[in-house]
Design an enzyme around this catalytic site. Structure first.
Site, mmCIF file in Angstrom:
data_model
loop_
_atom_site.group_PDB
_atom_site.id
_atom_site.type_symbol
_atom_site.label_atom_id
_atom_site.label_comp_id
_atom_site.label_asym_id
_atom_site.label_seq_id
_atom_site.Cartn_x
_atom_site.Cartn_y
_atom_site.Cartn_z
ATOM 1 N N ASP A 86 63.147 33.552 38.495
ATOM 2 C CA ASP A 86 63.570 32.162 38.393
ATOM 3 C C ASP A 86 62.987 31.594 36.932
ATOM 4 O O ASP A 86 62.282 30.730 36.810
ATOM 5 C CB ASP A 86 62.659 31.311 39.360
ATOM 6 C CG ASP A 86 63.063 29.960 39.231
ATOM 7 O OD1 ASP A 86 64.247 29.370 38.720
ATOM 8 O OD2 ASP A 86 62.592 28.928 39.953
ATOM 9 N N GLU A 110 67.429 36.399 36.667
ATOM 10 C CA GLU A 110 67.190 35.083 36.088
ATOM 11 C C GLU A 110 66.373 35.505 35.101
ATOM 12 O O GLU A 110 65.226 34.730 34.859
ATOM 13 C CB GLU A 110 66.681 34.041 37.243
ATOM 14 C CG GLU A 110 68.037 33.547 37.867
ATOM 15 C CD GLU A 110 67.847 32.214 38.488
ATOM 16 O OE1 GLU A 110 66.910 31.499 38.174
ATOM 17 O OE2 GLU A 110 68.474 31.983 39.485
ATOM 18 N N ASP A 148 69.586 39.819 43.581
ATOM 19 C CA ASP A 148 69.870 38.662 44.360
ATOM 20 C C ASP A 148 71.282 38.259 44.565
ATOM 21 O O ASP A 148 72.118 38.078 43.605
ATOM 22 C CB ASP A 148 69.433 37.262 43.405
ATOM 23 C CG ASP A 148 69.422 35.858 44.067
ATOM 24 O OD1 ASP A 148 70.118 35.768 45.090
ATOM 25 O OD2 ASP A 148 69.397 34.841 43.461
#
Length: 369
Positions: free
Chosen positions: A129, A159, A269
Site C-alpha cells: 500500500d 503497490e 495481489d
C-alpha cells in the site's frame, strides 16, 4: 581597438512576451518544487521546511534528497527541522537505517543457518500500500522489520512507489531488488543474496490494462533447483472484473508455457473473487492454489479484512482472499512442495496503523533433495 557592443533595440511588445514566458517558467518551477516538498514531507513525516532544505541541497532531485535524509544522523535531521522553523515531528524520529547493523547482526545467525539448510525456502507476498502516504516511513519500517524477522528467500511486493523503493534499496541490502517499473506504482521482487541466483528476467505488459499493470517474471536457481517466479497486481475493483480475468488468463498461460523441468510460483495481489476463477473454468490441472493445496486453513484465508484492519477507515466490513499463491510443480518429480502458510503484518505499529491495508502471506516450501 575595443568596440563597444551595443544591443539592438527591441520592441516593448517583444520584451513583454519574453518577460511573460519567464514568469510562466518561474511559476511552473515553483509549483513543481511545492509538489516535491509535499511528497518528501509525506514520506519522511517531516514538514515542508525540512523538505525544502534537503531538496535544495540535492538539486531538487527527490530520490537523492530522500537518500540524504535517511543517511543523515538523527541529530542532523532534528537540526534541519529546527532550522526550518518546524519540529521534527513524531515520524522523523524513526530512522530506517539507524539499526541496520543491529538488524543484520540479529538475523545473521538465522541467515547462515537457512543458507546452510537447502531442504527448505520461504516466500512472502505482500501488497504494501505505497499509494497511502500516511505514516509511510513508519509503515515501511514495519515491513522491513518483518523481512528482518522472517528472512524470506523470496519477496513479492505490490503497490511500490519510487520513494518506497529507495527505502528498500537502502534497508534490504541483503537482497537483489528487481522492480516491475520505475514510475507511478509497481511490483517488485526481492531475492536473497547469495542463495537465490538470478538467471534472467522479463516484464510482460497486460495489453488492455488501464492501471499500469504487468507481470514480472524472474528465473532463479535455489539450492540447485530452477524456479520461475512471477508476481503481479491484477486490475482492481469489481468494475474491472473482465480485465482482471483476462490478466489471470495471461498469467496461467505463461505458467504453463514454462519448461516442464522448472517449478513455477506465481504470487501477488490478484483482486480475484472465487467466482471469477470459476468463470474461467477453474485453474488448469497442473496449477495449484497453494492455500487450497494446504487444506484451506482458515487462519490465513482472508488477506484483505476491513473488519480487523482499520487502515482504510471504511464503514463497510469486507473479508476477501485477494492475495494468492499459485504453484506449478516441475514434471520431473516433486522437488519442491508447499509446507505451510501464515498471515503477517497483523500487529499495529506505534503510529496506530498496520504496515498495510493488506495482510502479507508467508509461505514455506520443502525442497526434496
Amino acid at each position: 581597438m575595443e568596440l563597444e557592443a551595443r544591443a539592438e533595440p527591441r520592441s516593448p511588445r517583444a520584451g513583454r512576451g519574453e518577460e511573460e514566458e519567464d514568469e510562466d517558467e518561474e511559476l511552473r518551477l515553483a509549483k513543481r518544487r511545492k509538489v516535491l516538498c509535499s511528497e518528501f514531507a509525506a514520506v519522511t513525516s517531516s514538514d515542508e521546511a525540512v523538505a525544502s532544505g534537503f531538496l535544495a541541497g540535492s538539486g531538487w532531485h527527490l530520490e537523492r534528497a530522500l537518500d540524504a535524509y535517511f543517511e543523515a544522523p538523527m541529530n542532523e535531521q532534528t537540526t534541519a527541522a529546527a532550522a526550518g522553523g518546524g519540529s521534527a515531528g513524531p515520524g522523523s524520529c524513526i530512522d530506517l537505517t539507524a539499526d541496520d547493523t543491529a538488524s543484520n547482526t540479529s538475523s545473521s545467525g538465522a541467515d547462515s543457518k537457512q543458507q546452510d539448510d537447502d531442504s527448505s525456502f520461504s516466500l512472502i507476498t505482500w501488497n504494501i500500500d505505497g499509494l497511502d502516504l500516511g505514516n509511510l516511513q513508519e509503515r515501511a519500517r514495519g515491513v522491513c522489520s518483518y523481512l528482518a524477522l522472517y528472512s524470506p528467500d523470496v519477496v513479492f511486493l505490490q503497490e511500490v512507489i519510487p520513494p518506497y523503493l529507495c527505502i528498500l534499496q537502502r534497508r534490504a541490502g541483503g537482497y537483489t531488488i528487481i522492480p516491475g517499473n520505475v514510475d507511478g506504482y509497481f511490483t517488485a521482487m526481492l531475492l536473497k543474496k547469495p542463495r537465490v541466483k538470478v538467471l534472467k528476467q522479463e516484464i510482460i505488459r497486460f495489453p488492455t490494462t488501464s492501471m499500469m499493470r504487468n507481470l514480472l517474471v524472474v528465473h532463479v536457481n535455489i539450492s540447485g533447483n530452477e524456479l520461475c517466479l512471477m508476481t503481479s497486481h491484477l486490475e482492481s475493483t469489481r468494475d474491472h472484473s473482465k480485465e482482471r480475468m483476462k490478466q489471470l488468463q495471461i498469467v496461467l498461460n505463461k505458467m504453463q508455457e514454462e519448461s516442464q523441468s522448472t517449478t513455477v510460483i506465481f504470487g501477488g495481489d490478484t483482486n480475484l473473487r472465487d467466482s471469477e476463477v470459476a468463470k474461467l473454468g477453474g485453474l488448469p490441472k497442473n496449477i495449484t492454489d497453494i492455500w487450497e493445496f494446504l487444506g484451506k486453513p482458515q487462519h490465513c484465508r482472508y488477506t484483505w479484512d476491513t473488519s480487523s484492519n482499520t487502515n482504510l477507515r471504511i464503514e463497510s466490513k469486507c473479508k476477501l482472499r485477494f492475495d494468492r499463491l499459485y504453484f506449478r510443480p516441475a514434471a520431473e518429480g516433486g522437488h519442491i512442495i508447499p509446507r505451510n502458510m501464515d498471515l503477517i503484518g497483523l500487529e499495529k505499529l506505534d503510529c496506530g496503523r498496520f504496515p498495510s491495508d493488506h495482510w502479507g502471506l508467508l509461505c514455506r516450501f520443502d525442497v526434496i533433495l
